[in-house]
Design a protein around this motif. Structure first.
Motif, PDB file in Angstrom:
ATOM      1  N   UNK A   1       0.566 -21.481  44.952  1.00  0.00           N
ATOM      2  CA  UNK A   1       0.087 -22.269  43.815  1.00  0.00           C
ATOM      3  C   UNK A   1       0.203 -23.749  44.110  1.00  0.00           C
ATOM      4  N   UNK A   2      -0.752 -24.500  43.580  1.00  0.00           N
ATOM      5  CA  UNK A   2      -0.685 -25.948  43.533  1.00  0.00           C
ATOM      6  C   UNK A   2      -1.219 -26.362  42.174  1.00  0.00           C
ATOM      7  N   UNK A   3      -1.573 -27.639  41.997  1.00  0.00           N
ATOM      8  CA  UNK A   3      -2.024 -28.127  40.693  1.00  0.00           C
ATOM      9  C   UNK A   3      -3.296 -28.943  40.842  1.00  0.00           C
ATOM     10  N   UNK A   4      -4.214 -28.786  39.890  1.00  0.00           N
ATOM     11  CA  UNK A   4      -5.460 -29.552  39.932  1.00  0.00           C
ATOM     12  C   UNK A   4      -5.256 -30.995  39.489  1.00  0.00           C
ATOM     13  N   UNK A   5      -4.154 -31.271  38.822  1.00  0.00           N
ATOM     14  CA  UNK A   5      -3.782 -32.658  38.549  1.00  0.00           C
ATOM     15  C   UNK A   5      -2.303 -32.715  38.206  1.00  0.00           C
ATOM     16  N   UNK A   6      -1.764 -33.923  38.256  1.00  0.00           N
ATOM     17  CA  UNK A   6      -0.346 -34.098  37.974  1.00  0.00           C
ATOM     18  C   UNK A   6      -0.103 -35.502  37.446  1.00  0.00           C
ATOM     19  N   UNK A   7       0.845 -35.605  36.541  1.00  0.00           N
ATOM     20  CA  UNK A   7       1.267 -36.922  36.042  1.00  0.00           C
ATOM     21  C   UNK A   7       2.176 -37.558  37.106  1.00  0.00           C
ATOM     22  N   UNK A   8       1.923 -38.813  37.462  1.00  0.00           N
ATOM     23  CA  UNK A   8       2.700 -39.478  38.504  1.00  0.00           C
ATOM     24  C   UNK A   8       3.936 -40.097  37.878  1.00  0.00           C
ATOM     25  N   UNK A   9       4.902 -39.225  37.648  1.00  0.00           N
ATOM     26  CA  UNK A   9       6.180 -39.602  37.038  1.00  0.00           C
ATOM     27  C   UNK A   9       7.283 -38.986  37.887  1.00  0.00           C
ATOM     28  N   UNK A  10       8.523 -39.251  37.526  1.00  0.00           N
ATOM     29  CA  UNK A  10       9.654 -38.723  38.289  1.00  0.00           C
ATOM     30  C   UNK A  10       9.623 -37.200  38.339  1.00  0.00           C
ATOM     31  N   UNK A  11      10.172 -36.659  39.416  1.00  0.00           N
ATOM     32  CA  UNK A  11      10.117 -35.215  39.637  1.00  0.00           C
ATOM     33  C   UNK A  11      10.768 -34.420  38.511  1.00  0.00           C
ATOM     34  N   UNK A  12      11.773 -35.005  37.851  1.00  0.00           N
ATOM     35  CA  UNK A  12      12.473 -34.277  36.790  1.00  0.00           C
ATOM     36  C   UNK A  12      11.940 -34.607  35.402  1.00  0.00           C
ATOM     37  N   UNK A  13      10.827 -35.315  35.329  1.00  0.00           N
ATOM     38  CA  UNK A  13      10.275 -35.676  34.020  1.00  0.00           C
ATOM     39  C   UNK A  13       9.699 -34.456  33.318  1.00  0.00           C
ATOM     40  N   UNK A  14       9.947 -34.319  32.022  1.00  0.00           N
ATOM     41  CA  UNK A  14       9.351 -33.203  31.274  1.00  0.00           C
ATOM     42  C   UNK A  14       7.830 -33.308  31.174  1.00  0.00           C
ATOM     43  N   UNK A  15       7.272 -34.478  31.523  1.00  0.00           N
ATOM     44  CA  UNK A  15       5.823 -34.638  31.498  1.00  0.00           C
ATOM     45  C   UNK A  15       5.137 -33.998  32.705  1.00  0.00           C
ATOM     46  N   UNK A  16       5.892 -33.644  33.716  1.00  0.00           N
ATOM     47  CA  UNK A  16       5.297 -33.081  34.930  1.00  0.00           C
ATOM     48  C   UNK A  16       4.695 -31.705  34.649  1.00  0.00           C
ATOM     49  N   UNK A  17       3.441 -31.504  35.027  1.00  0.00           N
ATOM     50  CA  UNK A  17       2.844 -30.169  34.930  1.00  0.00           C
ATOM     51  C   UNK A  17       3.656 -29.158  35.708  1.00  0.00           C
ATOM     52  N   UNK A  18       4.142 -29.565  36.876  1.00  0.00           N
ATOM     53  CA  UNK A  18       4.901 -28.641  37.712  1.00  0.00           C
ATOM     54  C   UNK A  18       6.194 -28.205  37.027  1.00  0.00           C
ATOM     55  N   UNK A  19       6.883 -29.131  36.387  1.00  0.00           N
ATOM     56  CA  UNK A  19       8.118 -28.756  35.702  1.00  0.00           C
ATOM     57  C   UNK A  19       7.825 -27.791  34.560  1.00  0.00           C
ATOM     58  N   UNK A  20       6.772 -28.062  33.786  1.00  0.00           N
ATOM     59  CA  UNK A  20       6.416 -27.167  32.695  1.00  0.00           C
ATOM     60  C   UNK A  20       6.038 -25.778  33.218  1.00  0.00           C
ATOM     61  N   UNK A  21       5.343 -25.751  34.352  1.00  0.00           N
ATOM     62  CA  UNK A  21       4.960 -24.465  34.936  1.00  0.00           C
ATOM     63  C   UNK A  21       6.175 -23.704  35.458  1.00  0.00           C
ATOM     64  N   UNK A  22       7.124 -24.432  36.004  1.00  0.00           N
ATOM     65  CA  UNK A  22       8.346 -23.771  36.475  1.00  0.00           C
ATOM     66  C   UNK A  22       9.111 -23.148  35.310  1.00  0.00           C
ATOM     67  N   UNK A  23       9.209 -23.889  34.211  1.00  0.00           N
ATOM     68  CA  UNK A  23       9.937 -23.376  33.062  1.00  0.00           C
ATOM     69  C   UNK A  23       9.223 -22.181  32.435  1.00  0.00           C
ATOM     70  N   UNK A  24       7.889 -22.220  32.416  1.00  0.00           N
ATOM     71  CA  UNK A  24       7.127 -21.142  31.776  1.00  0.00           C
ATOM     72  C   UNK A  24       7.030 -19.902  32.654  1.00  0.00           C
ATOM     73  N   UNK A  25       6.947 -20.098  33.982  1.00  0.00           N
ATOM     74  CA  UNK A  25       6.649 -18.964  34.864  1.00  0.00           C
ATOM     75  C   UNK A  25       7.389 -18.987  36.193  1.00  0.00           C
ATOM     76  N   UNK A  26       7.237 -20.054  36.950  1.00  0.00           N
ATOM     77  CA  UNK A  26       7.596 -20.010  38.371  1.00  0.00           C
ATOM     78  C   UNK A  26       9.088 -19.782  38.610  1.00  0.00           C
ATOM     79  N   UNK A  27       9.946 -20.284  37.719  1.00  0.00           N
ATOM     80  CA  UNK A  27      11.380 -20.045  37.861  1.00  0.00           C
ATOM     81  C   UNK A  27      11.790 -18.677  37.321  1.00  0.00           C
ATOM     82  N   UNK A  28      10.837 -17.934  36.791  1.00  0.00           N
ATOM     83  CA  UNK A  28      11.151 -16.648  36.168  1.00  0.00           C
ATOM     84  C   UNK A  28      10.555 -15.473  36.936  1.00  0.00           C
ATOM     85  N   UNK A  29       9.889 -15.755  38.060  1.00  0.00           N
ATOM     86  CA  UNK A  29       9.304 -14.699  38.888  1.00  0.00           C
ATOM     87  C   UNK A  29       9.700 -14.956  40.340  1.00  0.00           C
TER      88      UNK A  29
END
Length: 236
Positions: free
Chosen positions: A63-91
């Motif tokens: 998986x990758x992302x079609x876009x991303x907010x250019x903020x700190x890696x631990x920012x709750x605004x990151x699409x990647x962080x939201x995806x990890x919380x919803x799915x990627x850290x749970x599978x």
């Protein structure tokens, strides 16, 4: 280009999750792996959460992302962080199969775009790019009237002055979206109805970037009935 309308947001999310699971299984069986560019947004994250208990061979999915907010890696605004919380850290997806776009802090926005473009090239063909759409008909971080809509190439661009915060972002180009085998636009809500109608009416990409979102093999508009309301009225 195909249109599928579901009765309600929940039905849209559930049916799209089933469709995605079936596609992943098909790709893994045929080619040994599948590569998906994820999207953020409320519907996109709901879709990821719906996959948690599904039978997927995550060891073969990248998986990758079609876009991303250019903020700190631990920012709750990151699409990647939201995806990890919803799915990627749970599978059980291997860490090496998750290809995040760079975060702010270690490089400039332009350097991050170049690094993301190189990463995308190394990934090879994207089997599926998932896209949401805003009420202004933007997709990824390609916004109406901004130069990114017309920027050539098949990589990742730096986006400045985004009309939605945060102002700095990374985004697939129109060319990168179009280089994907499949593009699915997953859209829900009455606030998107005018944008859906505009994008499907032949509007220019400058006015409706979603109009330029096409896959090489398949393009699907997956909508709930509220987002499709003006299409039904107009018969399009």
């Amino acid at each position: 280009m195909s249109l599928v309308v579901h009765e309600g947001r929940a039905a849209l999310v559930a049916a799209t999750a089933d469709r995605l699971v079936a596609l992943l299984a098909e790709l893994v069986e045929a080619r040994g792996r599948a590569t998906v560019a994820l999207t953020g947004g409320s519907v996109g994250i709901e879709l990821l959460a719906a996959l948690v208990d599904c039978e997927v061979d995550w060891s073969r999915v990248h998986v990758t992302w079609s876009d991303e907010r250019f903020v700190a890696a631990d920012s709750p605004d990151r699409n990647a962080r939201q995806a990890r919380e919803a799915l990627l850290d749970r599978v059980p997806i291997p860490a090496g199969n998750v290809h995040e776009l760079p975060a702010a802090g270690s490089a400039s926005l332009d350097e991050a775009a170049a690094a993301a473009t190189a990463m995308l090239a190394e990934l090879g063909t994207v089997d599926l790019t998932l896209l949401g759409m805003g009420p202004d008909a933007h997709v990824a971080s390609l916004f109406p009237g901004l130069p990114g809509v017309a920027q050539p190439g098949t990589g990742v661009i730096a986006v400045r002055d985004s009309p939605k915060p945060p102002p700095e972002r990374l985004s697939f180009t129109v060319g990168a979206i179009g280089a994907s085998d499949r593009v699915w636009l997953v859209v829900a809500g009455a606030d998107k109805a005018e944008a859906v109608a505009l994008a499907r009416s032949g509007a220019s990409p400058d006015a409706a970037p979603a109009a330029a979102a096409h896959g090489r093999v398949e393009t699907l508009w997956l909508l709930d009935d509220e987002a499709a309301a003006l299409l039904e009225q107009d018969g399009r």
